[in-house]
Write a protein that holds these residues in place. Structure first.
Motif: not given
Lengths: 302, 260
Positions: B30, B33, B53, B56, B66, B71, B220
């Protein structure tokens, strides 16, 4: 071998009538079986049966190294606390090795466990043969840890086992909820904020603790059987975790009690082998007579 | 409608992702995002296989390391907001042969409220059964979990998330391989959550139902292709960008959507 005298010895050991030393051995080993069945149930449900085997085999170089260090310092290589400390350290190093091989070296977990188990056991075998060339007179004590020998168990040893068993039972009862969520759905547990790695570590710590105190009685090669077979047997009788934990402890204790009594009657046979054969007999009989409803439900889901 | 939430966060976004990048070591899964889930919205996370998906969702919940990004939940960190977040993992992630009953699985949703060492009390047992009732599974409370159909197992997982009594729900493929009754039960739950002002972020694979079930879309494919209200983002053009050549046969499923 199976004379009337053997049978008489077996029965009197079974009913704790075979003299003080045998009573100590039978009760000590029974405490071990109880604890092994309990922690083994969690190890089985966490799918760590193989890991348990790696840890117990990895104790051999630890035992040998502890013997060498103790003897080198002029102490007795027979001291059980010293030997078991070495065993526990080696088991921890093996666990870290498996973790490192899977994470850093990117080896599949089964390969990492196979490699670690054999390298540690090989190192232990080499150290053991070296120790035997020293002819100090106390090296004979080490070989008993491989297949187990209950006859040498002292009252003090039995207390060590009983203490470890009580600690394992207390931890397992207190943390039943935490172990349950980590065994069933570690991701959900982690998403709720439970420290899954720490709970796993606590679980493996009591597994190693029970395995290490069980080395003398059952031996490092067979201790895994005393953990996993009672758990697998218990699973055949119930589909509730708490009942499974209780039954697994019960099957472990009964296997150890009967096996240790057999061992008293057949002193030349390794105790670990006899105990595991009794556990295996419970499993086979359970497979034949346990309620088919539980086994059918298990098969359905696959 | 928002009375369930405290006044302090009436304006705060339940989930706000910024610059999230995930890499297993073979190039990013990813890339950078950015995404917001608004309060009281049902968000579909859609994209081809391997679009990232599930990754995430796991990263947002702290289950997946990550490389970059952060977040916030109602402006707070995950640690602070953990008790207000519920999770429905993929059904295949667990061993359904495990020796527990339906009630015991749902009670796991209460473990955080209980804290260390405390056993599940009678009150929490009752709460578990009440949440089972919301997905029509109260009659199965004492059944062993392997003796359920796939759809029933999924409803047990939904009930476990409801038992968390959260304000923000992450669900990973809850509609995958379920029967019509289960699909309806899950849709009812999602609508009830929205009516209470709660938020759900749902990994979804069925393009035909995106428009009827969800308000917002996060499309995505290794990065964000589109995000926003379903009405403006669920377009053939965006789907083509996300799915590439694979959209050709998906086109039939898009028939109800204007512009498809």
């Amino acid at each position: 071998m199976l004379t009337g005298e053997t049978l008489r010895l077996f029965v009197s050991s079974l009913f704790l009538q075979a003299g003080y030393n045998t009573v100590v051995v039978v009760l000590g080993v029974t405490a071990l079986g109880l604890a092994a069945g309990l922690v083994g149930a969690f190890a089985l449900l966490r799918k760590r049966a193989m890991m348990t085997d790696v840890l117990s085999h990895a104790t051999l170089p630890g035992l040998a190294a502890a013997w060498l260090v103790a003897t080198g310092l002029g102490a007795s290589g027979r001291s059980l606390p010293v030997l078991l400390t070495g065993a526990a350290i080696a088991a921890i190093v093996a666990a870290l090795t498996v973790q490192w091989l899977t994470r850093a070296a990117r080896l599949p977990e089964d390969a990492a466990m196979g490699a670690t188990l054999s390298v540690f056991f090989g190192l232990g075998a080499v150290l053991l043969s070296y120790i035997q060339t020293l002819r100090t007179g106390s090296e004979g004590g080490l070989a008993r840890f491989i297949l187990g020998q209950t006859a040498t168990m002292s009252e003090q040893d039995a207390y060590v086992i009983a203490t470890a068993a009580v600690v394992a039972i207390i931890v397992a009862v207190l943390l039943e909820k935490e172990f349950r969520i980590v065994c069933f759905d570690p991701q959900f547990g982690a998403a709720q904020g439970w420290p899954v790695a720490l709970i796993d570590l606590l679980l493996m710590t009591i597994v190693v603790g029970v395995a290490v105190v069980g080395l003398q009685a059952v031996g490092m090669i067979l201790i895994i059987a005393l953990m996993i077979i009672p758990a697998a047997t218990a699973r055949l009788w119930t589909d509730r975790l708490r009942v499974m934990l209780a039954l697994s402890s019960l099957f472990g204790a009964a296997s150890a009690w009967i096996g240790a009594s057999l061992s008293a009657a057949l002193p030349k046979a390794p105790a670990g082998g006899l105990i595991v054969l009794v556990a295996g007999a419970f499993f086979i009989v359970s497979l034949a007579v346990a309620p088919s409803r539980i086994r059918a439900s298990s098969a359905e889901a696959r | 409608m928002l009375q369930a939430l405290s006044a302090a966060d009436a304006g705060a976004t339940p989930c706000s992702v910024r610059g999230m990048t995930i890499d297993y070591g073979n190039g990013p899964v990813l890339r950078s995002v950015d995404f917001d889930a608004a309060a009281g919205s049902l968000v579909a996370v859609v994209g081809p296989n391997g679009a990232g998906k599930s990754t995430l969702i796991k990263a947002v919940l702290g289950l997946q390391p990550t490389v970059a990004g952060q977040t916030r939940f109602w402006g707070q960190s995950l640690r602070q907001a953990r008790g207000r977040i519920a999770y429905v993992p993929q059904r295949g992630a667990v061993d359904w042969d495990f020796p527990v009953s339906v009630r015991e699985v749902v009670a796991m949703g209460r473990y955080r409220m209980l804290g260390w060492l405390r056993p599940v009390s009678a009150a929490h047992q009752r709460a578990a059964v009440e949440h089972l009732d919301r997905v029509g599974m109260a009659d199965f409370a004492d059944r062993q979990i392997s003796r359920l159909s796939g759809g029933q197992q999924q409803r047990v997982f939904i009930a476990r998330a409801l038992a968390q009594e959260a304000d923000l729900y992450f669900m990973d493929e809850p509609f995958a391989g379920v029967d019509a009754a289960t699909e309806q039960a899950i849709v009812d739950v999602l609508r009830a959550l929205r009516a209470e002002g709660k938020t759900a972020v749902v990994v979804h694979h069925d393009l035909a139902t995106v428009r009827t079930y969800f308000d917002s879309l996060l499309l995505l494919n290794g990065e964000v292709v589109a995000s926003g209200p379903v009405d403006s983002t669920f377009t053939t053009e965006n789907l083509q960008r996300a799915y590439g050549g694979r959209l050709a046969f998906i086109g039939g499923a898009l028939a109800p959507a204007p512009g498809a």
